[in-house]
Design a protein around this motif. Sequence first.
Motif, short mmCIF file in Angstrom:
data_model
loop_
_atom_site.label_atom_id
_atom_site.label_comp_id
_atom_site.label_asym_id
_atom_site.label_seq_id
_atom_site.Cartn_x
_atom_site.Cartn_y
_atom_site.Cartn_z
N ILE A 1 65.74 48.67 57.55
CA ILE A 1 66.04 47.55 58.44
C ILE A 1 64.77 46.96 59.05
O ILE A 1 64.60 45.74 59.12
N SER A 2 63.85 47.82 59.49
CA SER A 2 62.63 47.33 60.12
C SER A 2 61.78 46.51 59.15
O SER A 2 61.05 45.60 59.56
N SER A 3 61.88 46.83 57.85
CA SER A 3 61.11 46.08 56.86
C SER A 3 61.71 44.70 56.59
O SER A 3 61.08 43.85 55.97
N LEU A 4 62.94 44.50 57.05
CA LEU A 4 63.62 43.22 56.82
C LEU A 4 63.55 42.31 58.05
O LEU A 4 64.31 41.34 58.15
N VAL A 5 62.66 42.64 58.98
CA VAL A 5 62.52 41.83 60.19
C VAL A 5 62.19 40.36 59.88
O VAL A 5 62.77 39.45 60.49
N PRO A 6 61.27 40.07 58.93
CA PRO A 6 61.00 38.65 58.62
C PRO A 6 62.24 37.88 58.20
O PRO A 6 62.46 36.75 58.65
N ILE B 1 63.21 39.76 39.55
CA ILE B 1 62.39 40.33 38.48
C ILE B 1 61.35 41.28 39.06
O ILE B 1 61.04 42.33 38.48
N SER B 2 60.82 40.92 40.23
CA SER B 2 59.80 41.76 40.86
C SER B 2 60.34 43.14 41.24
O SER B 2 59.59 44.12 41.28
N THR B 3 61.65 43.22 41.48
CA THR B 3 62.24 44.51 41.85
C THR B 3 62.27 45.49 40.68
O THR B 3 62.45 46.70 40.89
N PHE B 4 62.12 45.00 39.46
CA PHE B 4 62.13 45.88 38.30
C PHE B 4 60.81 46.66 38.16
O PHE B 4 60.74 47.63 37.42
N PHE B 5 59.81 46.20 38.85
CA PHE B 5 58.52 46.91 38.83
C PHE B 5 58.50 47.95 39.95
O PHE B 5 59.11 47.77 41.00
N GLU B 6 57.81 49.03 39.72
CA GLU B 6 57.72 50.08 40.72
C GLU B 6 56.66 49.71 41.75
O GLU B 6 55.46 49.97 41.59
N SER C 1 53.77 48.58 50.61
CA SER C 1 52.93 47.42 50.29
C SER C 1 53.53 46.14 50.85
O SER C 1 54.74 46.02 51.04
N THR C 2 52.66 45.16 51.07
CA THR C 2 53.10 43.85 51.57
C THR C 2 53.99 43.16 50.55
O THR C 2 54.98 42.50 50.92
N LEU C 3 53.67 43.32 49.26
CA LEU C 3 54.46 42.68 48.21
C LEU C 3 55.89 43.21 48.20
O LEU C 3 56.84 42.45 48.05
N TYR C 4 56.04 44.52 48.38
CA TYR C 4 57.38 45.12 48.43
C TYR C 4 58.20 44.56 49.58
O TYR C 4 59.37 44.19 49.41
N LEU C 5 57.58 44.47 50.75
CA LEU C 5 58.27 43.92 51.92
C LEU C 5 58.63 42.46 51.69
O LEU C 5 59.74 42.01 52.04
N ASN D 1 61.63 42.16 49.22
CA ASN D 1 62.89 42.53 49.85
C ASN D 1 63.40 41.45 50.80
O ASN D 1 64.60 41.14 50.84
N ASN D 2 62.48 40.87 51.57
CA ASN D 2 62.89 39.83 52.52
C ASN D 2 63.33 38.56 51.80
O ASN D 2 64.31 37.92 52.19
N VAL D 3 62.61 38.19 50.74
CA VAL D 3 62.99 37.00 49.96
C VAL D 3 64.34 37.21 49.30
O VAL D 3 65.19 36.32 49.28
N MET D 4 64.56 38.41 48.74
CA MET D 4 65.84 38.72 48.10
C MET D 4 66.99 38.61 49.10
O MET D 4 68.05 38.04 48.80
N MET D 5 66.79 39.15 50.28
CA MET D 5 67.85 39.13 51.29
C MET D 5 68.16 37.70 51.73
O MET D 5 69.32 37.27 51.76
N LEU D 6 67.11 36.94 52.04
CA LEU D 6 67.31 35.59 52.57
C LEU D 6 67.91 34.65 51.52
O LEU D 6 68.89 33.95 51.80
N THR D 7 67.33 34.64 50.31
CA THR D 7 67.86 33.75 49.27
C THR D 7 69.26 34.19 48.85
O THR D 7 70.10 33.35 48.51
#
Length: 311
Positions: A165-170, A223-228, A233-237, A240-246
């Motif tokens: 949840i804290s990582s989804l603050v944006p 597609i980015s979620t398929f990569f480990e 990392s900032t990219l991971y956060l 996740n935020n872009v996936m949630m919002l879109t």
Amino acid sequence: MNQSKILTEGAMLTAIYIILLLIAAFVPVITIVTTFLLPVPFIIFASRHNWKPSLLMFGVAIVLSILFATIVSLPMTVLMGLGGIMIGSSIYKKLPAYETWGRGTIGFVVGLVFTFVFSQFVLQVNLMSEIDQLINQYILMFTDLMEQFGLADQTELLEQQMGMISSLVPAGIALIAILMAFISQWVSYKVINRLEGMNLGFPPFRMLRFPVSLVWIYFFALISTFFELDPSSTLYLAVNNVMMLTGILMTLQGLSFIFFYAHKKNKSKALPVVSVILTILFPFFFLYFVRLLGIIDIGFSLRDRISKDEK
């Protein structure tokens, strides 16, 4: 309107804002109501005179809010001023309601980010730490309940989900801004219509349509979620935020299409209403179906095809 009348009007609306701010600060019972009224003076002024004169009103409101409600009120004034001016300026330019909503959302996002930064560096309040502490309290409470019901093996999954949840603050900031912009704009439409004799309003929900670029943003994030990716990392956060919002926006698009389809095909009004209820109550199934419907509608202009078939 001459300069003196603009100044007089600005002074009056600034005074109204300060009164609303003091009510919100010192009368907790109606804080929620007055909070959504705070942007209205800025919206009314900007809708009449655009953004340049509104910046003067904004500056005066900041000074007065600090004097009458202390420096703690500064983030609130910045938040309401930026959001209100963006909405009011859009009304002045006669932009469509949904575009006005989008611009207002941007203003509120900037204001919320300022609130986070101000709290961190001026008030010495780390909002992220406060959020983490609150999440930990909820985890402990739910863990105790699950252990009482013999679900102790599920506690680790709960901790992982709650920890995200804290990582989804944006994304949370964006959603709060979307909600604040919508309510503020809706209230200001009612006030302006009464004062100016205008007929401002949101088009029917079935007319809501997001740009095709939203689908591409969603798919790139997917597609980015398929990569480990490194969870820290900032990219991971960001992903996740872009996936949630879109994902939420495309769910809205899917619901909008259901409303459009029911209207176009003369179906029962119960169909779209039941769709909304099922999406909220059973998100693990209906949410993804409605989201897929929204993707198809945006990507393949589904409602345009339906309209053409009827001609």
